[in-house]
Design an enzyme around this catalytic site. Structure first.
Site, short mmCIF file in Angstrom:
data_model
loop_
_atom_site.label_atom_id
_atom_site.label_comp_id
_atom_site.label_asym_id
_atom_site.label_seq_id
_atom_site.Cartn_x
_atom_site.Cartn_y
_atom_site.Cartn_z
N ASP A 90 38.48 40.06 49.88
CA ASP A 90 38.28 39.69 48.48
C ASP A 90 39.49 38.97 47.90
O ASP A 90 39.57 38.76 46.68
CB ASP A 90 37.85 40.89 47.63
CG ASP A 90 38.92 41.95 47.52
OD1 ASP A 90 39.68 42.13 48.48
OD2 ASP A 90 39.02 42.59 46.45
N ASP A 131 42.91 39.18 52.51
CA ASP A 131 41.88 40.16 52.83
C ASP A 131 40.54 39.62 52.32
O ASP A 131 40.50 38.54 51.70
CB ASP A 131 42.26 41.56 52.29
CG ASP A 131 42.03 41.73 50.82
OD1 ASP A 131 42.08 40.71 50.09
OD2 ASP A 131 41.80 42.87 50.37
N SER A 152 36.66 45.13 49.57
CA SER A 152 38.05 44.75 49.80
C SER A 152 38.37 44.68 51.29
O SER A 152 37.71 43.98 52.03
CB SER A 152 38.96 45.73 49.06
OG SER A 152 40.27 45.27 49.08
N ASP A 161 42.54 39.50 47.23
CA ASP A 161 43.55 39.99 46.28
C ASP A 161 44.83 40.39 47.01
O ASP A 161 45.89 40.46 46.40
CB ASP A 161 43.02 41.14 45.39
CG ASP A 161 42.52 42.34 46.18
OD1 ASP A 161 42.42 42.28 47.41
OD2 ASP A 161 42.21 43.36 45.52
MG MG Z 1 41.25 43.52 48.50
#
Ligand code: MG
Length: 464
Positions: free
Chosen positions: A244, A242, A101, A246
């Site tokens: 990833d 970010d 992340s 999300d």
């Molecule tokens: Mg993330």
């Protein structure tokens, strides 16, 4: 041979470590094998963000899964929410996203999803760890699982978004949009979506073959350069993802970073506005540590806010219980159940654009309509046990006078126009203090008061 003891951070939000130090390919292989046994075989979706260790770990994950008879569908570099979307799409039995992340590049992690296309729960994590620590026989050649790559996962994801928002309305505004995907998993999907919306796109750091250009967490201090470029670019809005994809941060048309707290608030405003006359319950859910701006925005539209313990799974539970339109957390994570039961920056971007198009207003104008608070976040050197034992002390102490107490997740003291929350981190061996008040000075003071009341020290890296 027994698996090596895990030295990484283990929680329902992921098994996270520094590759080559606290997390290695052999451990990842064994974890994936344990996961495959925990879900009882079947098809497993495997995705990853763009960090350089992702490909190696994806191969280890696939090998581990195949060795216990699971068939792997490898979707390559994709946002974390794409994995649960593909679980639902293929009726798979689980999914593993390889991503740390917002953590810096040396970190990586496994995010584990179950057949309900949600993060695994604590019971599933416990059973996985038990399996990791117990001997087993890997399958022989006849019954190992298969492997195939699938390249259109992000299109499946995008179709869900296009079905959820008013594409024609967004297209009609011909918005100018700046996107910075930090060379992460949003690098391909986000610009593709913006082009579908007929936006004029200024893209930066949309090269997933390149390393992160900075500390990849989309905080104000990491985005000063990006904010300056947004200002120069003469756009309606800037978005930052970010690694990833999300989480979503927003920069206004003047190049002002408006803070991740606003992401959920604006997306909730968009959803409530769109469903105002639909007869559906107008409910938004968030966790205890998220800005009270959400209550203000909801109240304005006759909607209500339900709060849960911190953690995506807790927010999703609350959303399912209350049939919420929208939910998320103050870190820029927006959950729209029409797309996926998890945080997705892509639907976040789409909802913001829809809101701007519907309101015919600029980002700074819609932000100015929301009552302003200052939020102060810090990390303190305090473990979970110390937080638990300090609850009683705080509850009976002078700071709690006149406050409403919520002890579902650490301790939160709430007054009519301010609150402070102390809780153990789920991802790091520290605790967090979050305070919100009408001014920055008040918020900081409130955090200092609770820190002193429990006798905690600021953590070495205390900025959250
Ligand atoms: Mg993330």
């Amino acid at each position: 041979m027994a698996n090596r003891p895990l030295q990484c951070v283990v929680s329902v939000s992921g098994v996270r470590g520094i590759v080559g130090e606290t997390l290695d390919a052999d451990q990842v292989l064994a974890l994936a094998a344990a996961f495959g046994r925990m879900i009882g075989g079947g098809t497993v979706i495997v995705g990853r963000d763009s960090r350089p260790t992702g490909e190696m770990l994806a191969r280890a994950v696939a090998a581990g899964l195949q060795s216990v008879g699971c068939s792997v569908i490898d979707i390559g570099i994709a946002p974390t929410p794409t994995v649960p979307i593909m679980i639902a799409h293929h009726r798979a039995t689980g999914g593993i996203q390889i991503s740390a992340s917002h953590n810096p590049v040396q970190w990586n992690a496994l995010k584990l999803f179950n057949a309900e296309a949600r993060n695994i729960d604590q019971a599933q994590l416990d059973s996985l760890l038990k399996l990791y620590n117990s001997p087993f026989n890997a399958h022989g050649w006849r019954t190992i699982g298969g492997w195939r790559a699938e390249f259109d996962a992000i299109d499946v994801h995008l179709q869900r978004i296009y079905a959820a928002v008013d594409v024609d309305l967004i297209r009609s505004r011909k918005l100018r949009v700046f996107i910075d995907s930090v060379n992460g998993a949003g690098s391909v999907i986000a610009p593709k979506m913006l082009k579908h919306f007929d936006c004029k796109v200024v893209a930066m750091h949309t090269r997933p073959d390149q390393v992160f250009p900075r500390d990849p967490e989309p905080t104000a201090e990491n985005l000063t350069h990006t904010a300056a470029l947004v200002k120069e670019a003469n756009v309606d809005v800037g978005f930052v993802q970010d690694p990833d994809a999300d989480r979503l941060a927003i920069i206004d048309e003047h190049g002002v970073y408006i803070g991740e707290e606003y992401t959920l608030v604006l997306c909730a405003a968009a959803r409530i506005e769109a469903e105002r006359n639909s007869g559906k319950p107008l409910v938004a859910c968030t966790n205890l540590s998220t800005s009270r701006m959400l209550e203000d925005v909801a109240a304005r539209a006759g909607a209500s806010v339900m709060r849960s313990k911190v953690g995506e799974a807790n927010v999703v539970d609350a959303m399912q219980k209350h049939q919420a339109l929208v939910g998320g957390e103050g870190n820029g994570g927006v959950i729209d159940p029409r797309v996926v039961w998890g945080r997705d920056s892509q639907i976040g971007i789409a909802l913001i654009l829809e809101y701007l198009a519907r309101k015919k207003k600029t980002v700074s104008q819609v932000v100015a309509e929301i009552p302003r608070y200052a939020i102060h976040k810090e990390k303190v050197a305090m473990d979970r046990l110390a937080v638990t034992t300090s609850i009683e002390k705080l509850a009976g102490g002078p700071l709690a006078k006149g406050a409403t107490l919520d002890t579902r997740d650490g301790i939160k003291l709430i007054w009519p126009d301010r609150w402070v929350h102390l809780r153990a981190s789920g991802t790091e061996p520290v605790s967090r203090i979050i305070a919100e008040a009408p001014t920055a000075g008040d918020a900081e003071k409130l955090a200092a008061q609770i820190r002193e009341a429990v006798g905690a020290k600021l953590a070495e890296k205390h900025h959250v």
